[in-house]
Enzyme design. Structure first.
Site, short mmCIF file in Angstrom:
data_model
loop_
_atom_site.label_atom_id
_atom_site.label_comp_id
_atom_site.label_asym_id
_atom_site.label_seq_id
_atom_site.Cartn_x
_atom_site.Cartn_y
_atom_site.Cartn_z
N ALA A 25 -3.03 -2.86 2.56
CA ALA A 25 -3.84 -2.52 1.39
C ALA A 25 -3.68 -1.03 1.08
O ALA A 25 -3.67 -0.20 1.99
CB ALA A 25 -5.31 -2.84 1.63
N GLU A 40 2.50 -13.72 5.21
CA GLU A 40 2.15 -14.71 4.19
C GLU A 40 1.59 -13.97 2.99
O GLU A 40 0.88 -12.98 3.16
CB GLU A 40 1.07 -15.67 4.72
CG GLU A 40 1.59 -16.61 5.77
CD GLU A 40 0.52 -17.04 6.75
OE1 GLU A 40 -0.65 -16.61 6.60
OE2 GLU A 40 0.86 -17.77 7.68
N TYR A 48 7.56 -6.64 -1.03
CA TYR A 48 8.26 -7.24 0.12
C TYR A 48 9.75 -7.42 -0.20
O TYR A 48 10.61 -7.16 0.65
CB TYR A 48 7.60 -8.56 0.52
CG TYR A 48 6.14 -8.39 0.90
CD1 TYR A 48 5.71 -7.29 1.64
CD2 TYR A 48 5.18 -9.32 0.51
CE1 TYR A 48 4.38 -7.11 1.96
CE2 TYR A 48 3.84 -9.16 0.84
CZ TYR A 48 3.45 -8.05 1.56
OH TYR A 48 2.13 -7.87 1.89
C1 LIG Z 1 0.90 -4.52 -2.91
C2 LIG Z 1 0.48 -3.10 -2.54
C3 LIG Z 1 0.19 -3.05 -1.03
C4 LIG Z 1 1.65 -2.14 -2.89
O1 LIG Z 1 1.30 -0.82 -2.45
P1 LIG Z 1 1.99 0.50 -3.05
O2 LIG Z 1 1.71 1.62 -2.12
O3 LIG Z 1 1.60 0.66 -4.48
O4 LIG Z 1 3.55 0.12 -3.00
P2 LIG Z 1 4.77 1.18 -2.95
O5 LIG Z 1 4.43 2.35 -3.80
O6 LIG Z 1 5.14 1.44 -1.53
O7 LIG Z 1 5.91 0.32 -3.68
C5 LIG Z 1 7.20 0.11 -3.11
C6 LIG Z 1 7.97 -0.81 -4.05
O8 LIG Z 1 7.31 -2.09 -4.14
C7 LIG Z 1 7.41 -2.62 -5.47
N1 LIG Z 1 6.07 -2.65 -6.09
C8 LIG Z 1 4.92 -2.18 -5.57
N2 LIG Z 1 3.89 -2.43 -6.42
C9 LIG Z 1 4.42 -3.06 -7.48
C10 LIG Z 1 3.86 -3.55 -8.69
N3 LIG Z 1 2.54 -3.45 -8.98
N4 LIG Z 1 4.68 -4.16 -9.59
C11 LIG Z 1 6.00 -4.28 -9.33
N5 LIG Z 1 6.60 -3.81 -8.20
C12 LIG Z 1 5.82 -3.21 -7.29
C13 LIG Z 1 8.33 -1.63 -6.21
O9 LIG Z 1 9.67 -2.04 -5.98
C14 LIG Z 1 8.02 -0.33 -5.48
O10 LIG Z 1 9.05 0.62 -5.61
P3 LIG Z 1 9.04 1.63 -6.91
O11 LIG Z 1 7.64 2.17 -7.04
O12 LIG Z 1 10.07 2.66 -6.52
O13 LIG Z 1 9.44 0.76 -8.07
C15 LIG Z 1 -0.78 -2.65 -3.35
O14 LIG Z 1 -0.57 -2.96 -4.72
C16 LIG Z 1 -2.08 -3.29 -2.90
O15 LIG Z 1 -2.80 -2.76 -2.05
N6 LIG Z 1 -2.42 -4.47 -3.48
C17 LIG Z 1 -3.69 -5.15 -3.15
C18 LIG Z 1 -3.66 -5.69 -1.74
C19 LIG Z 1 -2.57 -6.73 -1.56
O16 LIG Z 1 -2.29 -7.53 -2.42
N7 LIG Z 1 -1.94 -6.70 -0.33
C20 LIG Z 1 -0.89 -7.63 0.01
C21 LIG Z 1 -1.49 -8.84 0.63
S1 LIG Z 1 -0.20 -9.98 1.16
#
Ligand SMILES: CC(C)(COP(=O)(O)OP(=O)(O)OC[C@H]1O[C@@H](n2cnc3c(N)ncnc32)[C@H](O)[C@@H]1OP(=O)(O)O)[C@@H](O)C(=O)NCCC(=O)NCCS
Length: 145
Positions: free
Chosen positions: A66, A99, A111
């Site tokens: 998260a 998952e 992922y």
């Molecule tokens: C999913 C989550 C963990 C991503 O965290 P983040 O720190 O924003 O991700 P990053 O900045 O490391 O992103 C790395 C890459 O992932 C992909 N990515 C991340 N968020 C994305 C989005 N909203 N839409 C499209 N691609 C995305 C991109 O390829 C990104 O690279 P880029 O920014 O150079 O394009 C965050 O949105 C989150 O906390 N979501 C709610 C909790 C959740 O769903 N957890 C997963 C449960 S399985």
């Protein structure tokens, strides 16, 4: 990167509530902090992101990741997943496994970008809302070389 323990429960709960539309309960998070490996990224006192995993005999299973909504798209989740992969490599595990809800496009993109591939599906695995319904879980894995 810091290791998180029970002392960090309140911060983990706050971030979980902010990050997930259907957050894990406080009891589940407490159990995770007791039993599993939890790592976080902090800016001064504020917890920005965390990851929770369990180590099995051959694979590392990620239970939760998260990132604070105000800190997204800055590479924090990528760093946490990189840490998990390095840990798995050091432990000579075969893969990192997780998952994810089929509808969670942001997480699936993350992922994909971090070398995970879909390896299966659990039908109707997640509750969809407090009103009922269920959603598939995609199983995704990243091999460790
Ligand atoms: C999913 C989550 C963990 C991503 O965290 P983040 O720190 O924003 O991700 P990053 O900045 O490391 O992103 C790395 C890459 O992932 C992909 N990515 C991340 N968020 C994305 C989005 N909203 N839409 C499209 N691609 C995305 C991109 O390829 C990104 O690279 P880029 O920014 O150079 O394009 C965050 O949105 C989150 O906390 N979501 C709610 C909790 C959740 O769903 N957890 C997963 C449960 S399985």
């Amino acid at each position: 990167m810091i290791s998180l323990g029970l002392d960090d429960l309140a911060a983990v709960q706050t971030l979980e509530q902010r990050a997930h539309p259907l957050p894990a309960s406080n009891a589940v998070l407490r159990d995770c902090l007791r039993q599993y490996q939890c790592w976080g990224l902090r800016d001064n006192a504020q917890l920005l992101a965390f990851i929770i995993w369990q180590q099995g005999p051959f694979e590392l299973q990620i239970f939760n990741i998260a990132v604070d909504p105000e800190q997204r798209r800055r590479g924090l989740a990528r760093r946490l997943l990189g840490h998990a992969a390095e840990y798995a490599q050091a432990q000579q595990l075969d893969s990192v496994f997780l998952e994810v809800r089929r509808s969670n496009a942001a997480a699936i993109s993350l992922y994909d970008a971090c070398g995970f591939h879909e390896v299966g599906c659990r039908r109707a695995y997640y509750p969809q809302s407090e009103r009922g319904g269920a959603e598939d879980a995609l199983l995704m894995a990243r091999p460790i070389f």
